[in-house]
Motif scaffolding. Structure first.
Motif, PDB file in Angstrom:
ATOM      1  N   SER A 124       0.822  -1.214   0.000  1.00  0.00           N
ATOM      2  CA  SER A 124       0.000   0.000   0.000  1.00  0.00           C
ATOM      3  C   SER A 124       0.858   1.268   0.000  1.00  0.00           C
ATOM      4  O   SER A 124       0.325   2.381  -0.085  1.00  0.00           O
ATOM      5  CB  SER A 124      -0.912   0.017   1.220  1.00  0.00           C
ATOM      6  N   ASP A 125       2.194   1.128   0.082  1.00  0.00           N
ATOM      7  CA  ASP A 125       3.084   2.286   0.175  1.00  0.00           C
ATOM      8  C   ASP A 125       3.534   2.764  -1.201  1.00  0.00           C
ATOM      9  O   ASP A 125       3.481   2.033  -2.190  1.00  0.00           O
ATOM     10  CB  ASP A 125       4.330   1.927   0.999  1.00  0.00           C
ATOM     11  N   VAL A 126       4.008   4.001  -1.244  1.00  0.00           N
ATOM     12  CA  VAL A 126       4.586   4.584  -2.453  1.00  0.00           C
ATOM     13  C   VAL A 126       6.048   4.927  -2.171  1.00  0.00           C
ATOM     14  O   VAL A 126       6.350   5.635  -1.213  1.00  0.00           O
ATOM     15  CB  VAL A 126       3.831   5.851  -2.905  1.00  0.00           C
ATOM     16  N   LEU A 127       6.929   4.386  -2.992  1.00  0.00           N
ATOM     17  CA  LEU A 127       8.359   4.658  -2.895  1.00  0.00           C
ATOM     18  C   LEU A 127       8.727   5.616  -4.024  1.00  0.00           C
ATOM     19  O   LEU A 127       8.446   5.344  -5.188  1.00  0.00           O
ATOM     20  CB  LEU A 127       9.157   3.363  -3.030  1.00  0.00           C
ATOM     21  N   ILE A 128       9.351   6.741  -3.677  1.00  0.00           N
ATOM     22  CA  ILE A 128       9.740   7.731  -4.675  1.00  0.00           C
ATOM     23  C   ILE A 128      11.246   7.941  -4.591  1.00  0.00           C
ATOM     24  O   ILE A 128      11.761   8.359  -3.560  1.00  0.00           O
ATOM     25  CB  ILE A 128       8.998   9.069  -4.466  1.00  0.00           C
ATOM     26  N   GLN A 129      11.936   7.638  -5.673  1.00  0.00           N
ATOM     27  CA  GLN A 129      13.394   7.698  -5.683  1.00  0.00           C
ATOM     28  C   GLN A 129      13.918   8.678  -6.729  1.00  0.00           C
ATOM     29  O   GLN A 129      13.346   8.816  -7.810  1.00  0.00           O
ATOM     30  CB  GLN A 129      13.979   6.317  -6.010  1.00  0.00           C
ATOM     31  N   HIS A 158       9.319  18.304  -9.329  1.00  0.00           N
ATOM     32  CA  HIS A 158       8.842  17.038  -9.869  1.00  0.00           C
ATOM     33  C   HIS A 158       8.535  16.050  -8.745  1.00  0.00           C
ATOM     34  O   HIS A 158       7.532  15.333  -8.782  1.00  0.00           O
ATOM     35  CB  HIS A 158       9.875  16.446 -10.829  1.00  0.00           C
ATOM     36  N   LEU A 159       9.391  16.028  -7.732  1.00  0.00           N
ATOM     37  CA  LEU A 159       9.131  15.184  -6.565  1.00  0.00           C
ATOM     38  C   LEU A 159       7.821  15.572  -5.906  1.00  0.00           C
ATOM     39  O   LEU A 159       6.988  14.712  -5.594  1.00  0.00           O
ATOM     40  CB  LEU A 159      10.285  15.322  -5.569  1.00  0.00           C
ATOM     41  N   GLU A 160       7.618  16.852  -5.705  1.00  0.00           N
ATOM     42  CA  GLU A 160       6.415  17.324  -5.013  1.00  0.00           C
ATOM     43  C   GLU A 160       5.150  16.950  -5.770  1.00  0.00           C
ATOM     44  O   GLU A 160       4.118  16.651  -5.168  1.00  0.00           O
ATOM     45  CB  GLU A 160       6.494  18.837  -4.826  1.00  0.00           C
ATOM     46  N   SER A 161       5.231  16.931  -7.107  1.00  0.00           N
ATOM     47  CA  SER A 161       4.060  16.582  -7.919  1.00  0.00           C
ATOM     48  C   SER A 161       3.656  15.122  -7.756  1.00  0.00           C
ATOM     49  O   SER A 161       2.533  14.734  -8.088  1.00  0.00           O
ATOM     50  CB  SER A 161       4.338  16.875  -9.396  1.00  0.00           C
ATOM     51  N   LYS A 187      17.673  20.189   1.871  1.00  0.00           N
ATOM     52  CA  LYS A 187      16.814  21.094   2.626  1.00  0.00           C
ATOM     53  C   LYS A 187      15.450  21.213   1.949  1.00  0.00           C
ATOM     54  O   LYS A 187      14.405  21.171   2.600  1.00  0.00           O
ATOM     55  CB  LYS A 187      17.473  22.466   2.762  1.00  0.00           C
ATOM     56  N   GLY A 188      15.466  21.353   0.631  1.00  0.00           N
ATOM     57  CA  GLY A 188      14.215  21.451  -0.112  1.00  0.00           C
ATOM     58  C   GLY A 188      13.432  20.157  -0.106  1.00  0.00           C
ATOM     59  O   GLY A 188      12.194  20.158   0.011  1.00  0.00           O
ATOM     60  N   ILE A 189      14.130  19.031  -0.236  1.00  0.00           N
ATOM     61  CA  ILE A 189      13.462  17.736  -0.216  1.00  0.00           C
ATOM     62  C   ILE A 189      12.839  17.494   1.156  1.00  0.00           C
ATOM     63  O   ILE A 189      11.702  17.014   1.273  1.00  0.00           O
ATOM     64  CB  ILE A 189      14.441  16.613  -0.585  1.00  0.00           C
ATOM     65  N   ALA A 190      13.569  17.845   2.209  1.00  0.00           N
ATOM     66  CA  ALA A 190      13.030  17.673   3.558  1.00  0.00           C
ATOM     67  C   ALA A 190      11.780  18.527   3.762  1.00  0.00           C
ATOM     68  O   ALA A 190      10.825  18.111   4.435  1.00  0.00           O
ATOM     69  CB  ALA A 190      14.097  18.034   4.590  1.00  0.00           C
ATOM     70  N   ALA A 191      11.764  19.713   3.165  1.00  0.00           N
ATOM     71  CA  ALA A 191      10.623  20.616   3.337  1.00  0.00           C
ATOM     72  C   ALA A 191       9.349  20.046   2.734  1.00  0.00           C
ATOM     73  O   ALA A 191       8.260  20.206   3.307  1.00  0.00           O
ATOM     74  CB  ALA A 191      10.946  21.978   2.714  1.00  0.00           C
ATOM     75  N   VAL A 192       9.455  19.365   1.592  1.00  0.00           N
ATOM     76  CA  VAL A 192       8.243  18.845   0.941  1.00  0.00           C
ATOM     77  C   VAL A 192       7.839  17.471   1.473  1.00  0.00           C
ATOM     78  O   VAL A 192       6.814  16.927   1.067  1.00  0.00           O
ATOM     79  CB  VAL A 192       8.408  18.785  -0.599  1.00  0.00           C
ATOM     80  N   THR A 193       8.625  16.928   2.376  1.00  0.00           N
ATOM     81  CA  THR A 193       8.267  15.634   2.973  1.00  0.00           C
ATOM     82  C   THR A 193       7.881  15.796   4.448  1.00  0.00           C
ATOM     83  O   THR A 193       7.884  14.819   5.198  1.00  0.00           O
ATOM     84  CB  THR A 193       9.415  14.622   2.841  1.00  0.00           C
ATOM     85  N   GLN A 194       7.547  17.009   4.841  1.00  0.00           N
ATOM     86  CA  GLN A 194       7.156  17.266   6.225  1.00  0.00           C
ATOM     87  C   GLN A 194       5.680  16.954   6.425  1.00  0.00           C
ATOM     88  O   GLN A 194       4.819  17.833   6.379  1.00  0.00           O
ATOM     89  CB  GLN A 194       7.437  18.732   6.585  1.00  0.00           C
ATOM     90  N   ALA A 195       5.386  15.688   6.617  1.00  0.00           N
ATOM     91  CA  ALA A 195       4.010  15.243   6.862  1.00  0.00           C
ATOM     92  C   ALA A 195       4.081  13.883   7.543  1.00  0.00           C
ATOM     93  O   ALA A 195       5.037  13.132   7.352  1.00  0.00           O
ATOM     94  CB  ALA A 195       3.224  15.143   5.552  1.00  0.00           C
ATOM     95  N   PRO A 196       3.063  13.552   8.360  1.00  0.00           N
ATOM     96  CA  PRO A 196       3.094  12.276   9.095  1.00  0.00           C
ATOM     97  C   PRO A 196       3.201  11.051   8.192  1.00  0.00           C
ATOM     98  O   PRO A 196       3.751  10.028   8.619  1.00  0.00           O
ATOM     99  CB  PRO A 196       1.760  12.293   9.857  1.00  0.00           C
TER     100      PRO A 196
END
Length: 383
Positions: A124-129, A158-161, A187-196
């Motif tokens: 059920s998970d999504v892996l984004i690399q 593109h990651l955020e999309s 820093k930017g990648i960490a910012a868009v992954t700030q969610a539970p």
């Protein structure tokens, strides 16, 4: 013809025809700035021993001390009798330094990466690399039960999309990319992954020890703390092995369910004992990182005007040539002039980007960098 013979012979023939065949060379002192092969000496610009620790006599002595205390091997997996005080102390040194609750040890970075993705992810998970992640991550992602997506290299938009608000997401990137020598925009990648429901994992094999004030790597340099940090000991630490840094619950989970950990013989305790000393050396001997910065400036001064030059803030200096055969010829010419550089070709790098993967170590000198530049310019003139 035997069951697999045709497949094997066809694959080997095709690899040779395309100019992508790989060979191994027997070398002596491959972990030093001067190596020997077939009775000849070369300046070695193909080592990942960035801080020059692999042959440092203080570290050699520490390993010898470990052997005298613990013997040669661990004798079993960590869950049986293979986990010693040396392993426990190494984990403690890593967690104190890097700011995590747990450190789980593995025999290699390859097995650590695969253990992480195989164990943590569910269907059920999504892996984004990042699409330029190491083969160990890509293979593990493809074989994991999760849905894998790849974002354009270092492209935060593109990651955020690709992120949505429902599924659990694991975003994985390298801190420093091994073939390009560039750094992820952590820093930017960490910012868009700030969610539970969004976790960030950073494989910092080529950043740990090299970047950051204490050598804490890409994350220290970027002032972030991902949920998962993978560090390896086969580059800047001058040894081998790896660790996954995480919180206590994730560490317990990996200890229970990561097959690469549960069913593999633990690293030799003497090695763990020596690695504790390597951790201390990395933190305290900042002159090694300062030397790399100085050498990088010389490298840019001598080669920066050439078209294949790529500017990086790491010891990895790709020199892009393009076609595989030309790259092999340039590497051969350099070798004829006493410079050991390695030609990197597809599938390791994309088509049309074959390169020399030039690496600097703190054991190199300004004079050796100048000798490299002379040999490389001559080789390029012979194309």
């Amino acid at each position: 013809m035997l069951a697999f013979e045709y497949r094997i012979e066809s694959a080997l023939a095709e690899r040779k025809k395309s100019g992508l065949n790989r060979t191994m060379n027997v070398v002596f002192s491959g972990n030093q700035s001067i190596l020997e092969n077939d009775g000849k000496r070369y300046i070695n610009f193909s080592s990942n021993d960035y801080l020059g620790l692999a042959n440092d006599q203080a570290l050699v002595h520490a390993w010898q001390q470990g052997l005298s205390v613990y013997g040669s091997g661990s004798g079993a997996s960590p869950m049986v009798t293979g986990f010693s005080a040396a392993h426990s102390n190494l984990e403690a040194a890593l967690t104190e330094w890097l700011g995590y609750e747990r450190a789980i040890l593995f025999g290699s970075g390859f097995s650590a990466n695969q253990a992480l993705l195989f164990t943590l992810l569910d269907k059920s998970d999504v892996l984004i690399q990042d699409r330029l992640n190491h083969a160990s991550l890509m293979e593990a992602g493809a074989l994991s039960p999760a849905k894998m997506k790849r974002f354009k290299h270092n492209d935060i938009k593109h990651l955020e999309s690709m992120l949505d608000g429902e599924s659990n997401h694991l975003v994985v990137t390298e801190g420093v990319f091994s073939m390009d020598g560039d750094c992820a925009p952590l820093k930017g990648i960490a910012a868009v992954t700030q969610a539970p429901n969004k976790w960030l994992a950073v494989d910092d094999a080529h950043g740990i020890g090299v970047l950051g004030e204490s050598g804490g790597g890409s994350c220290e340099l970027s002032n972030i703390k991902p949920e998962i940090l993978v560090v390896t000991f086969g580059k800047a630490f001058g040894m081998s092995g790896a660790a996954i840094l995480c919180d206590a619950s994730t560490g317990d989970f990996l200890t229970q369910f990561a097959k690469h950990h549960v069913y593999s013989t633990a690293m030799p305790p003497a090695q763990a004992y020596a690695l504790i000393h390597a951790v201390s050396m990395v933190q305290q001997q900042s002159w090694r990182r300062e030397k790399l910065t100085e050498l990088s400036q010389y490298y840019q001064e001598y080669l920066g005007e050439l078209s294949g030059f790529v500017d990086t803030q790491t010891p990895i200096k790709p020199f892009v040539i393009g076609e595989p055969e030309l790259t092999l010829n340039v590497a051969k010419s350099c070798r004829n002039n006493g410079i050991w550089v390695t030609a990197i070709r597809p599938p390791t790098v994309p088509k049309g980007t074959s390169r020399l993967r030039i690496t600097l170590t703190s054991n190199h000198s300004k004079e050796q960098i100048k000798t490299l530049s002379i040999a490389l310019k001559q080789a390029l003139g012979e194309r």
